[in-house]
Every structure is written in structure tokens, then in C-alpha cells.
Design a protein around this motif. Structure first.
Motif, mmCIF file in Angstrom:
data_model
loop_
_atom_site.group_PDB
_atom_site.id
_atom_site.type_symbol
_atom_site.label_atom_id
_atom_site.label_comp_id
_atom_site.label_asym_id
_atom_site.label_seq_id
_atom_site.Cartn_x
_atom_site.Cartn_y
_atom_site.Cartn_z
ATOM 1 N N GLY A 158 1.257 -0.881 11.802
ATOM 2 C CA GLY A 158 1.250 -0.695 13.253
ATOM 3 C C GLY A 158 0.271 -1.606 13.963
ATOM 4 O O GLY A 158 0.068 -2.762 13.590
ATOM 5 N N ASP A 159 -0.342 -1.051 15.001
ATOM 6 C CA ASP A 159 -1.220 -1.831 15.866
ATOM 7 C C ASP A 159 -2.687 -1.779 15.441
ATOM 8 O O ASP A 159 -3.543 -2.276 16.163
ATOM 9 N N TYR A 160 -3.003 -1.205 14.334
ATOM 10 C CA TYR A 160 -4.397 -1.104 13.897
ATOM 11 C C TYR A 160 -4.763 -2.397 13.159
ATOM 12 O O TYR A 160 -4.585 -2.532 11.958
ATOM 13 N N ARG A 161 -5.231 -3.388 13.896
ATOM 14 C CA ARG A 161 -5.468 -4.749 13.401
ATOM 15 C C ARG A 161 -6.474 -4.853 12.251
ATOM 16 O O ARG A 161 -6.214 -5.594 11.303
ATOM 17 N N PRO A 162 -7.625 -4.182 12.291
ATOM 18 C CA PRO A 162 -8.582 -4.384 11.184
ATOM 19 C C PRO A 162 -8.003 -4.024 9.813
ATOM 20 O O PRO A 162 -8.236 -4.720 8.834
ATOM 21 N N LEU A 163 -7.230 -2.974 9.745
ATOM 22 C CA LEU A 163 -6.627 -2.578 8.469
ATOM 23 C C LEU A 163 -5.559 -3.577 8.050
ATOM 24 O O LEU A 163 -5.470 -3.950 6.875
ATOM 25 N N GLN A 164 -4.764 -4.056 8.997
ATOM 26 C CA GLN A 164 -3.748 -5.063 8.694
ATOM 27 C C GLN A 164 -4.385 -6.339 8.151
ATOM 28 O O GLN A 164 -3.923 -6.888 7.151
ATOM 29 N N VAL A 165 -5.423 -6.799 8.810
ATOM 30 C CA VAL A 165 -6.101 -8.023 8.370
ATOM 31 C C VAL A 165 -6.695 -7.837 6.978
ATOM 32 O O VAL A 165 -6.590 -8.717 6.113
ATOM 33 N N GLY A 166 -7.289 -6.691 6.735
ATOM 34 C CA GLY A 166 -7.870 -6.415 5.417
ATOM 35 C C GLY A 166 -6.827 -6.425 4.313
ATOM 36 O O GLY A 166 -7.048 -6.992 3.233
ATOM 37 N N VAL A 167 -5.678 -5.806 4.572
ATOM 38 C CA VAL A 167 -4.605 -5.767 3.577
ATOM 39 C C VAL A 167 -4.057 -7.171 3.336
ATOM 40 O O VAL A 167 -3.832 -7.573 2.186
ATOM 41 N N ILE A 168 -3.870 -7.939 4.391
ATOM 42 C CA ILE A 168 -3.349 -9.299 4.249
ATOM 43 C C ILE A 168 -4.322 -10.178 3.475
ATOM 44 O O ILE A 168 -3.921 -10.927 2.574
ATOM 45 N N VAL A 169 -5.603 -10.091 3.788
ATOM 46 C CA VAL A 169 -6.614 -10.895 3.082
ATOM 47 C C VAL A 169 -6.683 -10.507 1.610
ATOM 48 O O VAL A 169 -6.711 -11.374 0.721
ATOM 49 N N ALA A 170 -6.690 -9.194 1.323
ATOM 50 C CA ALA A 170 -6.747 -8.746 -0.073
ATOM 51 C C ALA A 170 -5.525 -9.212 -0.846
ATOM 52 O O ALA A 170 -5.635 -9.680 -1.990
#
Length: 187
Positions: free
Chosen positions: A46-58
């Protein structure tokens, strides 16, 4: 340097896989409620950017580490055993280090009273550096035995391969104990 780096990457990669596997097992066993899992998935997509960025980086880091290990595994298939190269008037001669080590072991085993021999060969400008590790029976003089072994190994390698031997180091690791036999007495 690269071996240390690769070991660190392997540790991180293995740790990530263990955590992911433990999480998958916990989910399969019902350790988390469906509402919580749904909320995590909704926040991730969804729109929760910090979690999205963390998952993508990991995920990107794990993909890069996987690619590194893939390249290493394919690259090691093409490696050949280290060799000593000589040029003669008729062409090139390649002798593997393993061959020289086996010749050194064969020559060293001719010395009386030695057991459990190991050899290591290093190539240097001045010639071969050969290290022999041995156990001895302790029946004779260790310095005499060592000098005989050095001479024999050096001569055998030089005669057989034509490669000069710079030095032969003999390391006596220990003295072996003769097995004691007991005779049973019947009366």
C-alpha cells in the motif's frame, strides 16, 4: 580479501534465509493471526513507503548476493590445478603441484622410521620450497633422519622433474608409539 568478503556475504545470506524459513514455518503453523498478516501485506503493497522501501532494498540485496554466489560457483568449475610450467626446445611442459608433492612423499617415505608423511610445495624464484611433515618412530637420530630425508627429496625432485629445489624443510610433528601387544597366558 575476497574470501573474507565472500564469507561475510555467505553469513548474511544464510542468516536471511534462516529468518525467512523460520517465518514461513511460523506462518504455516498459525503463529500469526490472519488479520496481522493481512495488515503487513497491505502496508507492504500500500501507501506505507518506509516498509515498501525496506522490503525492496532487502530483496535487492539478497538478489545481488545470490548473483555473486552464482558467479562464484560457475567460475570455480573452470579452474585448473596449479602447475609448474617449463619451456623446452620441443615445447611446454606442465607439472602439477600435486605431482611434485606426491614425488616428495615417495622420496621421503624411503627414509627408515618415518610415518604419516605430508608434503607441501610452494613455487619461488629460487626454486621449489618443499615442506615435509612427518611422524618418526624415535628409534634413530632425528637430525640424521631429517638430513637424509632432505637430501633424498631434493635429489628425487630435481632428477625427476628437472626443477631446482631451493630448500626442503622437515617438520617432525611427533614420535609415534609402537603398539604394545600383550600375550595372554593360559594356565
Amino acid at each position: 580479501m575476497f574470501k573474507v568478503w565472500d564469507r561475510l556475504l555467505l553469513f548474511i545470506y544464510s542468516l536471511a534465509i534462516v529468518v525467512a524459513a523460520a517465518f514461513a514455518v511460523a506462518v504455516a503453523l498459525g503463529a500469526f493471526s490472519m488479520e496481522w498478516l493481512t495488515e503487513v501485506v497491505r502496508q507492504t503493497t500500500g501507501d506505507y513507503r518506509p516498509l515498501q522501501v525496506g522490503v525492496i532494498v532487502a530483496a535487492a540485496v539478497l538478489i545481488l548476493i545470490s548473483l555473486r554466489f552464482l558467479v562464484l560457483s560457475v567460475g570455480r568449475l573452470n579452474t585448473t590445478a596449479p602447475t609448474i610450467n617449463q619451456r623446452t626446445e620441443h615445447g611446454d611442459i606442465q607439472i602439477s603441484i600435486e605431482t611434485v608433492e606426491n614425488l616428495a612423499l615417495k622420496a621421503a617415505s624411503r627414509s627408515k622410521g618415518v610415518k604419516d608423511l605430508r608434503a607441501r610445495v610452494r613455487i619461488a624464484e629460487a626454486g621449489l620450497h618443499i615442506t615435509i611433515r612427518a611422524f618418526v618412530d624415535g628409534e634413530g637420530s632425528i637430525p640424521t633422519l631429517s638430513e637424509d630425508m632432505q637430501r633424498t627429496v631434493s635429489q628425487q625432485i630435481e632428477e625427476t622433474t628437472g626443477i631446482p629445489v631451493s630448500d626442503v624443510t622437515v617438520y617432525i610433528a611427533n614420535v609415534t608409539q609402537a603398539p604394545t601387544t600383550f600375550k595372554s597366558r593360559v594356565e
